[in-house]
Design a protein around this motif. Sequence first.
Motif, mmCIF file in Angstrom:
data_model
loop_
_atom_site.group_PDB
_atom_site.id
_atom_site.type_symbol
_atom_site.label_atom_id
_atom_site.label_comp_id
_atom_site.label_asym_id
_atom_site.label_seq_id
_atom_site.Cartn_x
_atom_site.Cartn_y
_atom_site.Cartn_z
ATOM 1 N N GLY A 1 72.328 50.283 -34.449
ATOM 2 C CA GLY A 1 71.838 49.123 -33.733
ATOM 3 C C GLY A 1 72.677 48.813 -32.507
ATOM 4 N N ARG A 2 72.355 47.654 -31.929
ATOM 5 C CA ARG A 2 73.059 47.190 -30.734
ATOM 6 C C ARG A 2 73.750 45.882 -31.081
ATOM 7 N N ALA A 3 74.244 45.217 -30.116
ATOM 8 C CA ALA A 3 74.951 43.943 -30.331
ATOM 9 C C ALA A 3 73.940 42.814 -30.575
ATOM 10 N N ALA A 4 73.110 42.979 -31.574
ATOM 11 C CA ALA A 4 72.065 42.008 -31.883
ATOM 12 C C ALA A 4 72.655 40.772 -32.559
ATOM 13 N N VAL A 5 72.080 39.631 -32.277
ATOM 14 C CA VAL A 5 72.526 38.395 -32.923
ATOM 15 C C VAL A 5 71.364 37.604 -33.507
ATOM 16 N N VAL A 6 70.165 38.124 -33.419
ATOM 17 C CA VAL A 6 68.983 37.421 -33.924
ATOM 18 C C VAL A 6 68.933 37.452 -35.445
ATOM 19 N N GLY A 7 69.191 38.620 -36.022
ATOM 20 C CA GLY A 7 69.158 38.779 -37.477
ATOM 21 C C GLY A 7 70.549 39.086 -37.998
ATOM 22 N N PRO A 8 70.718 39.011 -39.316
ATOM 23 C CA PRO A 8 72.041 39.269 -39.887
ATOM 24 C C PRO A 8 72.429 40.745 -39.845
ATOM 25 N N ASN A 9 73.707 40.991 -39.943
ATOM 26 C CA ASN A 9 74.255 42.330 -40.069
ATOM 27 C C ASN A 9 73.739 42.919 -41.382
ATOM 28 N N LEU A 10 73.237 44.137 -41.350
ATOM 29 C CA LEU A 10 72.667 44.744 -42.546
ATOM 30 C C LEU A 10 73.613 45.720 -43.237
ATOM 31 N N TYR A 11 74.870 45.712 -42.856
ATOM 32 C CA TYR A 11 75.849 46.543 -43.551
ATOM 33 C C TYR A 11 76.008 45.999 -44.979
ATOM 34 N N GLY A 12 75.784 46.838 -45.960
ATOM 35 C CA GLY A 12 75.909 46.425 -47.356
ATOM 36 C C GLY A 12 74.776 45.551 -47.863
ATOM 37 N N VAL A 13 73.637 45.562 -47.175
ATOM 38 C CA VAL A 13 72.534 44.678 -47.582
ATOM 39 C C VAL A 13 71.989 45.039 -48.962
ATOM 40 N N VAL A 14 71.912 46.321 -49.297
ATOM 41 C CA VAL A 14 71.404 46.723 -50.603
ATOM 42 C C VAL A 14 72.443 46.315 -51.655
ATOM 43 N N GLY A 15 72.020 45.474 -52.572
ATOM 44 C CA GLY A 15 72.905 44.962 -53.597
ATOM 45 C C GLY A 15 73.470 43.586 -53.281
ATOM 46 N N ARG A 16 73.201 43.092 -52.070
ATOM 47 C CA ARG A 16 73.701 41.782 -51.655
ATOM 48 C C ARG A 16 72.716 40.689 -52.065
ATOM 49 N N THR A 17 73.215 39.513 -52.349
ATOM 50 C CA THR A 17 72.365 38.365 -52.645
ATOM 51 C C THR A 17 71.691 37.931 -51.348
ATOM 52 N N PRO A 18 70.372 37.789 -51.351
ATOM 53 C CA PRO A 18 69.669 37.368 -50.137
ATOM 54 C C PRO A 18 70.157 36.022 -49.619
ATOM 55 N N GLY A 19 70.225 35.930 -48.305
ATOM 56 C CA GLY A 19 70.580 34.677 -47.670
ATOM 57 C C GLY A 19 72.047 34.324 -47.733
ATOM 58 N N THR A 20 72.927 35.317 -47.898
ATOM 59 C CA THR A 20 74.346 35.009 -48.085
ATOM 60 C C THR A 20 75.283 35.666 -47.078
ATOM 61 N N TYR A 21 74.780 36.409 -46.105
ATOM 62 C CA TYR A 21 75.691 37.014 -45.148
ATOM 63 C C TYR A 21 76.384 35.883 -44.381
ATOM 64 N N PRO A 22 77.714 35.911 -44.301
ATOM 65 C CA PRO A 22 78.460 34.814 -43.673
ATOM 66 C C PRO A 22 78.077 34.593 -42.205
ATOM 67 N N GLU A 23 78.138 33.368 -41.813
ATOM 68 C CA GLU A 23 77.932 32.972 -40.421
ATOM 69 C C GLU A 23 76.548 33.310 -39.882
ATOM 70 N N PHE A 24 75.562 33.382 -40.765
ATOM 71 C CA PHE A 24 74.188 33.556 -40.301
ATOM 72 C C PHE A 24 73.359 32.418 -40.858
ATOM 73 N N GLU A 25 72.527 31.852 -40.022
ATOM 74 C CA GLU A 25 71.706 30.714 -40.416
ATOM 75 C C GLU A 25 70.343 31.200 -40.919
ATOM 76 N N TYR A 26 70.249 31.327 -42.232
ATOM 77 C CA TYR A 26 69.018 31.794 -42.864
ATOM 78 C C TYR A 26 68.007 30.660 -43.004
ATOM 79 N N GLY A 27 66.744 31.036 -43.172
ATOM 80 C CA GLY A 27 65.715 30.058 -43.464
ATOM 81 C C GLY A 27 65.861 29.555 -44.893
ATOM 82 N N ASP A 28 65.339 28.360 -45.129
ATOM 83 C CA ASP A 28 65.448 27.734 -46.443
ATOM 84 C C ASP A 28 64.840 28.582 -47.557
ATOM 85 N N SER A 29 63.717 29.234 -47.284
ATOM 86 C CA SER A 29 63.044 30.013 -48.323
ATOM 87 C C SER A 29 63.875 31.215 -48.756
#
Length: 143
Positions: free
Chosen positions: A50-78
Motif C-alpha cells: 500500500g501507500r501512506a493511506a490514512v482513510v482505513g486502518p493498517n491491515l498488518y495482523g488483521v487476520v486474528g485481530r478483534t474487529p474495530g480495535t486497531y489503535p488510533e483509528f476511528e471505527y464506526g459504531d457497528s
Amino acid sequence: MKYLPLAATMVLLSAPVFAEGDAANGEEIFNRQCSTCHIVQDAAGETLAGRAAVVGPNLYGVVGRTPGTYPEFEYGDSLVAYGATGAVWAEESLLAYIQDPTDFLRTALDDRRARGKMAFQLRDPQDAADVFAFLSTFSTAAQ
C-alpha cells in the motif's frame, strides 16, 4: 451405525466452502483496489504494501485481530459493536465483510440499522479469497 457416515457427510457438505486464495494475485488486487485507503505497515514502521493511506486502518495482523480495535483509528459504531461480541477476523468473517461490509454487519449484529464505514465492496468471491490469502501472510494468527 450405517447412518453415522451419512451424517458426517451431510455435515461436511453443509459447511461453508471457500475458494483457495492466491496470495500473489491478492497482492495485485490489494495494490490496485485496497491501497487507496489501507496500508500494511509492520511495528517497525516499514510499509509492506500500500501507500501512506490514512482513510482505513493498517491491515498488518488483521487476520486474528478483534474487529474495530486497531489503535488510533476511528471505527464506526457497528464495527466496534461487532468486535465487542468477542469476534475476531477469520476467513469466513473477513471474506464476507470485504464483499459487503454493511450487509455483513447487519447480519452479524442482527440489526438492520448497522452500517459499515467502508464503502468499497470486493464483490468477486475469488478476488476476496485472494486478498484474504495476501493479508494472511502478515498475520501470525493465520499461520
